[in-house]
Design a protein around this motif. Sequence first.
Motif, PDB file in Angstrom:
ATOM      1  N   MET A   1      18.226  28.792 -69.204  1.00 19.45           N
ATOM      2  CA  MET A   1      18.600  28.870 -70.587  1.00 19.45           C
ATOM      3  C   MET A   1      18.171  30.230 -71.133  1.00 19.45           C
ATOM      4  N   THR A   2      19.096  30.894 -71.805  1.00 18.32           N
ATOM      5  CA  THR A   2      18.827  32.197 -72.372  1.00 18.32           C
ATOM      6  C   THR A   2      17.999  32.053 -73.635  1.00 18.32           C
ATOM      7  N   GLN A   3      17.028  32.952 -73.800  1.00 21.70           N
ATOM      8  CA  GLN A   3      16.199  32.900 -74.995  1.00 21.70           C
ATOM      9  C   GLN A   3      16.917  33.618 -76.131  1.00 21.70           C
ATOM     10  N   LEU A   4      16.894  33.021 -77.331  1.00 24.80           N
ATOM     11  CA  LEU A   4      17.524  33.619 -78.496  1.00 24.80           C
ATOM     12  C   LEU A   4      16.670  34.773 -78.995  1.00 24.80           C
ATOM     13  N   VAL A   5      17.337  35.870 -79.357  1.00 29.74           N
ATOM     14  CA  VAL A   5      16.637  37.056 -79.814  1.00 29.74           C
ATOM     15  C   VAL A   5      17.059  37.356 -81.243  1.00 29.74           C
ATOM     16  N   ALA A   6      16.105  37.528 -82.125  1.00 24.80           N
ATOM     17  CA  ALA A   6      16.412  37.878 -83.513  1.00 24.80           C
ATOM     18  C   ALA A   6      16.665  39.375 -83.608  1.00 24.80           C
ATOM     19  N   ARG A   7      17.580  39.742 -84.499  1.00 24.59           N
ATOM     20  CA  ARG A   7      17.865  41.151 -84.751  1.00 24.59           C
ATOM     21  C   ARG A   7      17.072  41.600 -85.972  1.00 24.59           C
ATOM     22  N   PRO A   8      16.242  42.632 -85.834  1.00 25.78           N
ATOM     23  CA  PRO A   8      15.418  43.056 -86.967  1.00 25.78           C
ATOM     24  C   PRO A   8      16.218  43.625 -88.136  1.00 25.78           C
ATOM     25  N   ASN A   9      17.491  44.052 -87.909  1.00 27.67           N
ATOM     26  CA  ASN A   9      18.261  44.623 -89.001  1.00 27.67           C
ATOM     27  C   ASN A   9      19.062  43.575 -89.779  1.00 27.67           C
ATOM     28  N   ARG A  10      18.961  42.306 -89.414  1.00 29.48           N
ATOM     29  CA  ARG A  10      19.663  41.237 -90.133  1.00 29.48           C
ATOM     30  C   ARG A  10      18.650  40.543 -91.035  1.00 29.48           C
ATOM     31  N   TYR A  11      18.758  40.756 -92.335  1.00 33.15           N
ATOM     32  CA  TYR A  11      17.830  40.164 -93.290  1.00 33.15           C
ATOM     33  C   TYR A  11      18.401  38.925 -93.966  1.00 33.15           C
ATOM     34  N   ASP A  12      19.720  38.856 -94.074  1.00 37.35           N
ATOM     35  CA  ASP A  12      20.360  37.773 -94.805  1.00 37.35           C
ATOM     36  C   ASP A  12      20.738  36.623 -93.878  1.00 37.35           C
ATOM     37  N   PRO A  13      20.599  35.400 -94.353  1.00 37.60           N
ATOM     38  CA  PRO A  13      21.070  34.259 -93.549  1.00 37.60           C
ATOM     39  C   PRO A  13      22.596  34.249 -93.511  1.00 37.60           C
ATOM     40  N   TYR A  14      23.151  33.578 -92.519  1.00 36.55           N
ATOM     41  CA  TYR A  14      24.611  33.457 -92.422  1.00 36.55           C
ATOM     42  C   TYR A  14      25.129  32.535 -93.512  1.00 36.55           C
ATOM     43  N   LYS A  15      26.338  32.776 -93.930  1.00 41.95           N
ATOM     44  CA  LYS A  15      26.954  31.978 -94.990  1.00 41.95           C
ATOM     45  C   LYS A  15      27.546  30.700 -94.380  1.00 41.95           C
ATOM     46  N   ASN A  16      27.748  29.686 -95.223  1.00 44.79           N
ATOM     47  CA  ASN A  16      28.248  28.396 -94.708  1.00 44.79           C
ATOM     48  C   ASN A  16      29.753  28.238 -94.840  1.00 44.79           C
ATOM     49  N   PHE A  17      30.486  29.285 -95.170  1.00 40.01           N
ATOM     50  CA  PHE A  17      31.919  29.142 -95.401  1.00 40.01           C
ATOM     51  C   PHE A  17      32.802  29.803 -94.349  1.00 40.01           C
ATOM     52  N   LYS A  18      32.209  30.387 -93.313  1.00 43.02           N
ATOM     53  CA  LYS A  18      33.010  31.010 -92.252  1.00 43.02           C
ATOM     54  C   LYS A  18      32.760  30.252 -90.953  1.00 43.02           C
TER      55      LYS A  18
END
Length: 173
Positions: A1-18
Amino acid sequence: MTQLVARPNRYDPYKNFKFRVKFGASPDYVAGISKVGALKRTTEVVEHREGGDPSSSRKSPGRTKFEAITLERGVSHDLAFEAWANKVWNFGAGPGAESSLADFRKDIIIDVFNEAGIKVISYKVFRCWVSEYQALPDLDANANAVAIQTIKLENEGWERDSDYQAPDEPTLE
């Protein structure tokens, strides 16, 4: 299983409409889905106490249940919801032919996209089947709304597809 990696340049959570949804092995997304219920699981708590414990109890995990997922979309001539619901119960099919036992269950895929339209999260939901189907909503001549049909999908669990990592965010030059 691949480990999930956070991106340091993403500050905002994803939106729920896409988002988009696929049924079964089909490579195509189901048309017009406007709402997907939450993916939720609950694990029961089993409490037990040892005879030598003074007055406290211990807790451990018990059975895990996965809640049904409701999908909604505008009423149209696309028969995807109705066709799947008819595999569970097809009125007028005759005795012994009311259910399509070989294929009434399907896996579904729920894909979430970022604001740029890049797929960022994908979940696979296992062994779904339609427990409720609403072909038409209440009709009201005084209303001003889209007619919505719904299906409620019972399922046996879900997992996140770890192949989808946080992408590099697009920039404008």
